[in-house]
Design a protein around this motif. Structure first.
Motif, mmCIF file in Angstrom:
data_model
loop_
_atom_site.group_PDB
_atom_site.id
_atom_site.type_symbol
_atom_site.label_atom_id
_atom_site.label_comp_id
_atom_site.label_asym_id
_atom_site.label_seq_id
_atom_site.Cartn_x
_atom_site.Cartn_y
_atom_site.Cartn_z
ATOM 1 N N ALA A 1 -33.391 23.887 3.719
ATOM 2 C CA ALA A 1 -34.290 24.935 3.237
ATOM 3 C C ALA A 1 -34.151 26.195 4.092
ATOM 4 O O ALA A 1 -34.146 27.315 3.563
ATOM 5 N N GLY A 2 -34.026 26.008 5.402
ATOM 6 C CA GLY A 2 -33.801 27.151 6.269
ATOM 7 C C GLY A 2 -32.492 27.849 5.961
ATOM 8 O O GLY A 2 -32.411 29.084 5.962
ATOM 9 N N ALA A 3 -31.453 27.052 5.674
ATOM 10 C CA ALA A 3 -30.161 27.636 5.309
ATOM 11 C C ALA A 3 -30.273 28.407 3.998
ATOM 12 O O ALA A 3 -29.655 29.468 3.835
ATOM 13 N N GLY A 4 -31.070 27.891 3.064
ATOM 14 C CA GLY A 4 -31.245 28.586 1.798
ATOM 15 C C GLY A 4 -31.910 29.942 1.960
ATOM 16 O O GLY A 4 -31.480 30.940 1.351
ATOM 17 N N PHE A 5 -32.947 30.007 2.798
ATOM 18 C CA PHE A 5 -33.608 31.291 3.032
ATOM 19 C C PHE A 5 -32.696 32.230 3.813
ATOM 20 O O PHE A 5 -32.671 33.443 3.576
ATOM 21 N N PHE A 6 -31.922 31.672 4.732
ATOM 22 C CA PHE A 6 -30.945 32.466 5.478
ATOM 23 C C PHE A 6 -29.923 33.081 4.515
ATOM 24 O O PHE A 6 -29.576 34.261 4.629
ATOM 25 N N ALA A 7 -29.453 32.280 3.550
ATOM 26 C CA ALA A 7 -28.482 32.786 2.580
ATOM 27 C C ALA A 7 -29.083 33.878 1.709
ATOM 28 O O ALA A 7 -28.412 34.867 1.378
ATOM 29 N N LEU B 1 -26.605 37.226 2.427
ATOM 30 C CA LEU B 1 -25.498 36.778 1.575
ATOM 31 C C LEU B 1 -24.215 37.571 1.789
ATOM 32 O O LEU B 1 -23.121 37.007 1.805
ATOM 33 N N HIS B 2 -24.308 38.869 1.974
ATOM 34 C CA HIS B 2 -23.114 39.716 2.087
ATOM 35 C C HIS B 2 -22.809 40.138 3.528
ATOM 36 O O HIS B 2 -21.980 41.010 3.746
ATOM 37 N N ASP B 3 -23.477 39.519 4.490
ATOM 38 C CA ASP B 3 -23.316 39.948 5.885
ATOM 39 C C ASP B 3 -22.150 39.284 6.602
ATOM 40 O O ASP B 3 -21.812 39.666 7.719
ATOM 41 N N GLN B 4 -21.559 38.257 6.018
ATOM 42 C CA GLN B 4 -20.433 37.538 6.608
ATOM 43 C C GLN B 4 -20.761 37.005 8.008
ATOM 44 O O GLN B 4 -19.983 37.148 8.948
ATOM 45 N N ALA C 1 -20.274 25.093 10.216
ATOM 46 C CA ALA C 1 -21.345 26.093 10.254
ATOM 47 C C ALA C 1 -21.671 26.524 8.832
ATOM 48 O O ALA C 1 -20.816 26.451 7.933
ATOM 49 N N PHE C 2 -22.902 26.966 8.612
ATOM 50 C CA PHE C 2 -23.299 27.419 7.278
ATOM 51 C C PHE C 2 -22.966 28.900 7.139
ATOM 52 O O PHE C 2 -23.475 29.729 7.890
ATOM 53 N N GLN C 3 -22.099 29.216 6.172
ATOM 54 C CA GLN C 3 -21.658 30.587 5.953
ATOM 55 C C GLN C 3 -22.006 31.010 4.520
ATOM 56 O O GLN C 3 -21.300 30.662 3.574
ATOM 57 N N PRO C 4 -23.090 31.759 4.343
ATOM 58 C CA PRO C 4 -23.518 32.148 2.987
ATOM 59 C C PRO C 4 -22.466 32.931 2.215
ATOM 60 O O PRO C 4 -22.435 32.864 0.975
ATOM 61 N N TYR C 5 -21.604 33.654 2.914
ATOM 62 C CA TYR C 5 -20.630 34.488 2.216
ATOM 63 C C TYR C 5 -19.649 33.658 1.388
ATOM 64 O O TYR C 5 -18.981 34.170 0.489
ATOM 65 N N ARG C 6 -19.590 32.353 1.659
ATOM 66 C CA ARG C 6 -18.754 31.469 0.841
ATOM 67 C C ARG C 6 -19.205 31.512 -0.625
ATOM 68 O O ARG C 6 -18.395 31.297 -1.532
#
Length: 247
Positions: free
Chosen positions: A126-132, A136-139, A57-62
């Motif tokens: 690109a969708g993951a990038g906008f999601f991040a 970013l800090h929402d975990q 899964a894509f996890q921006p908090y990483r």
């Protein structure tokens, strides 16, 4: 779905209608999505499912954690793409599969399997990038093919509503169908059908963050992935058009 047999007196037709009207690449992609979800729900136990989410899964908090432990950011190499093959449930999967079948089909028939898959993956990223950028800090994590599907939707908006171009064969004079021209960005909004579809689609997704404010309840919809993916497909499809024209 049942099949009807033929009597011996009826001659065999020269050709057979395909069982699936979808292009082979679209059918294969749908099959992969379904197979992965079947394996996740029927084979893996809850611990295994948790590991799949952790690694794919894509996890921006990483990105934030990378400053503390760089190794935690390694999955960011593949998770902007791999998240598109995971789904939260059958309803989530079937909605994405239906949308994929509708819009991946014209893209595949126009450009081929490789460009369709490339647009799907790039749009998912690109969708993951906008999601991040917005979480970013929402975990929280992102899963689902909707970003990639949105990209194919954006790509299709550039041609499916354009008029069919006709010409005449230089020797026989018979009318020849040339297909639909790829519209410029401005022309998409001149054509009423593509304009209304695009504006309504964008408005509905952009309105998702307002739902908690208006109703007090939230929708578990990654609208950021939809908008980012749509923009990628809408803007990048012309790259494949130029390649096809030069071949």
């Amino acid at each position: 779905m049942s099949e009807q047999g033929q009597t011996p007196a009826t001659p065999e037709p020269a050709g057979r209608e395909p069982v699936f009207l979808l292009p082979g690449a679209v059918t294969a992609l749908v099959g992969v999505l379904i197979a992965i979800h079947l394996a996740s729900t029927l084979v893996l136990n809850p611990d295994g499912q948790g590991l799949v989410l952790f690694w794919f899964a894509f996890q921006p908090y990483r990105i934030v954690l990378a400053g503390v432990e760089p190794s935690l950011a390694i999955p960011l190499i593949w998770t902007p793409f791999s998240h598109a093959f995971l789904h939260a449930g059958w309803e989530h999967l079937l909605i994405n599969v239906a949308w994929l079948a509708i819009f991946a089909t014209p893209v595949t028939r126009r450009y081929g399997a490789g460009p369709m898959l490339a647009l799907f993956l790039v749009s998912a990223a690109a969708g993951a990038g906008f999601f991040a950028a917005t979480t970013l800090h929402d975990q929280i994590y992102l899963i689902g093919a909707s970003g990639g599907v949105a990209g194919l939707t954006g790509a299709a908006m550039r041609f499916i509503f354009q008029p069919v171009l006709m010409a005449r064969h230089p020797e026989t004079g018979q009318p020849v169908v040339l297909g639909r021209r790829l519209a410029s960005l401005a022309e998409v909004f001149v054509n009423p059908r593509s304009r209304y579809f695009t504006l309504i689609w964008l408005a509905l997704n952009a309105a998702v963050p307002l739902v908690p404010v208006l109703t007090g309840s939230s929708l578990n919809i990654a609208w950021q992935a939809h908008l980012g993916g749509f923009a990628a497909g809408f803007l990048l499809v012309g790259l494949f058009e130029r390649k096809a024209a030069g071949e």
